[in-house]
Write a protein that holds these residues in place. Structure first.
Motif, short mmCIF file in Angstrom:
data_model
loop_
_atom_site.label_atom_id
_atom_site.label_comp_id
_atom_site.label_asym_id
_atom_site.label_seq_id
_atom_site.Cartn_x
_atom_site.Cartn_y
_atom_site.Cartn_z
N ASN A 43 0.86 -1.27 -0.01
CA ASN A 43 -0.08 -0.05 -0.07
C ASN A 43 0.97 1.40 -0.08
N GLN A 44 2.10 1.47 0.61
CA GLN A 44 2.77 2.50 0.79
C GLN A 44 3.49 2.78 -0.56
N THR A 47 0.86 3.90 -3.12
CA THR A 47 0.41 5.32 -2.87
C THR A 47 1.51 6.32 -2.78
N LEU A 50 2.21 7.24 -6.53
CA LEU A 50 1.15 8.07 -7.05
C LEU A 50 1.43 9.47 -6.42
N LEU A 51 1.93 9.61 -5.28
CA LEU A 51 2.18 10.94 -4.59
C LEU A 51 3.49 11.69 -5.30
N TYR A 77 -7.30 11.56 -0.67
CA TYR A 77 -7.67 10.11 -0.09
C TYR A 77 -6.28 9.36 -0.20
N VAL A 78 -5.63 9.71 -1.12
CA VAL A 78 -4.58 8.86 -1.60
C VAL A 78 -3.41 9.23 -0.63
N ARG A 79 -3.39 10.73 -0.18
CA ARG A 79 -2.48 11.05 0.69
C ARG A 79 -2.59 10.53 2.02
N LEU A 81 -4.46 7.87 2.79
CA LEU A 81 -3.98 6.64 2.69
C LEU A 81 -2.13 6.03 2.99
N HIS A 82 -1.77 6.86 2.48
CA HIS A 82 -0.28 6.79 3.04
C HIS A 82 0.08 7.28 4.09
N TRP A 250 -8.57 1.66 5.03
CA TRP A 250 -9.34 2.54 4.03
C TRP A 250 -10.38 3.29 4.70
#
Length: 450
Positions: A43-44, A47, A50-51, A77-79, A81-82, A250
């Motif tokens: 996950n890290q 994300t 993506l960041l 939301y992505v941030r 999640l990270h 999530w």
């Protein structure tokens, strides 16, 4: 094609070691923490990539790039999640380490697996710490300032380590660039290098719980009644467990989105109260139980002892037994350490210092009205009652750090001015000239307890 690949890569052996092995009854969900750690790391990684497509690692653009990202629902939301993933990963890896210890899985022949797990734990902390600065807001800036200042207590090498971490004497844009490089390149490579043999050893040696089945089989016992197949029984439960972790991550990211504070300000004009990242609050709180002369014990010696024990544990613990009931001493010591760490972290979070009041020079200050608020804001956060920086411990304060009537000869003033390093308050903006002069005036008046 399958047969051709199998003849060259021996996929069947790998799949057999992964899926076609029995697992003792009952199967414990805590045994799947390692797989959950791997999921959170994935996950890290996703994300983080993506960041990185939006993030600009410079002091002038980092904050604005995150702010732009936050303006999008998906980007925010992505941030989140990270950010939440970093906290989940620290907790899950730590719990996995505790679980392995409880099961005695660090003993022969799994010493290398344990050591690699320790490296992965340190790498996880490093990733969380270096990522804290990247938004370039007040929270990350001052947490990094406090965290890197702790390195100054290392004997002989303290100043060098601080300059190495900050890429200079202060936390600046060059620090941001260095942390970004470490966070995106160096630490992920270290984690992957440690993870690959760690995973290989787990496949080859199996989980420690399976040793009981092997011993029973060697004794001629029928192990079918004592075990269940990994595939699909245990694998299904493992997937369910990871889905629960994922669902928690999530939901937390959705309900509690990661915010963005004010931009980083080295002058701290908005009077932000500095504090380290939460996983360093234990050390932060520990300092309060040591007098200033022994700060090095809390910041350097005890953490060093902790890591020596972690990496030397397979050889320090000579008890050959792996069953928890046969290792009461080791488990008792570990329980005290873990409970102490949890308590210190909780207390540290609760005792973040209050904002510093702004005043001019007071010619004849009152201790309770004028001096103690400064100590409460800037000193109690690290020194606490044991350091003597409260109304209730006035006697300790004057005995250790103050010569009534002689401000320049008092250790307190020497610390504040930086004549006796490190300059206090550690990791925070220095006291203003008005505040220092007010304290001097109080000492000059004889340091009255009024």
């Amino acid at each position: 094609m399958k047969q051709w690949l199998d003849e060259r890569l021996q996929f069947s052996d790998i799949l057999e070691s992964m899926f076609e092995h029995p697992v003792p009854k009952p199967s414990n969900f805590l045994d799947y923490l390692g797989f959950a750690s791997f999921f959170v790391f994935i996950n890290q990684a996703i994300t983080g990539i993506l960041l990185a497509m939006v993030y600009v690692p410079s002091a002038s653009e980092a904050y604005n790039s995150i702010k732009l990202l936050q303006s999008s629902i998906i980007g925010g939301y992505v941030r989140s999640l990270h950010s939440w993933g970093a906290n989940f990963m620290v907790v899950v890896v730590f719990l996995h380490l505790l679980r392995v210890f409880y099961e005695g899985a660090y003993k022969k022949p799994r010493e290398l697996t344990w050591i690699l797990g320790g490296i992965l734990f340190i790498g996880t902390l490093g990733l969380a710490f270096t990522g804290y600065l990247l938004p370039w807001d007040q929270e990350g800036y001052w947490a990094t300032t406090v965290g890197t200042t702790m390195a100054s207590y290392v004997p002989l090498m303290g100043d060098f380590l601080v300059r190495l971490m900050r890429n200079g004497t202060e936390v600046t844009g060059t620090t941001l660039t260095r942390f970004y490089s470490i966070h995106m390149l160096i630490l992920p490579i270290i984690v992957l290098i440690a993870f690959m043999p760690h995973f290989f050893f787990v496949l080859r040696q199996g989980m420690s719980a399976g040793d009981r089945l092997m011993e029973a089989k060697q004794r001629g016992e029928d192990i079918e009644k004592q075990s269940i197949p990994f595939w699909p029984n245990v694998a299904f439960r493992m997937i369910i467990f990871v889905l629960v972790i994922a669902l928690g991550l999530w939901i937390m990211a959705a309900i509690y989105p990661k915010g963005l504070g004010n931009p980083a300000d080295a002058l701290n004009k908005d009077n932000y109260v500095p504090a380290p990242a939460w996983y360093f609050f234990g050390v932060y709180q520990l300092l309060k139980y040591f007098p200033p002369s022994l700060d090095v014990v809390g910041i350097v010696v005890l953490p060093l002892v902790f890591f020596v024990i972690i990496f030397g544990l397979p050889w320090i613990d000579r008890n050959p037994a792996r069953e928890p009931r046969k290792r009461p001493i080791a488990l008792s010591i570990a329980s005290v350490i873990v409970l102490g760490l949890v308590f210190l972290t909780y207390q540290g979070i609760r005792s973040v210092p209050k904002p510093l009041p702004k005043t001019g020079v007071i010619d004849h200050p009152s201790y309770k009205k004028d001096i103690d608020p400064i100590f409460q804001s800037r000193c109690v956060g690290c020194h606490g009652n044991s350091g003597g920086y409260t109304v209730d411990t006035y006697a300790n304060l004057t005995k250790k750090n103050i010569i009534p009537g002689n401000p320049d000869g008092s250790n307190l003033i020497s610390r504040i001015n930086g004549k006796v390093p490190p300059q206090m308050p550690m990791g925070l903006e220095p006291l203003t000239k008005d505040q220092v002069q007010t304290i001097k005036n109080w000492i000059k008046d004889g340091a009255p307890q009024n």
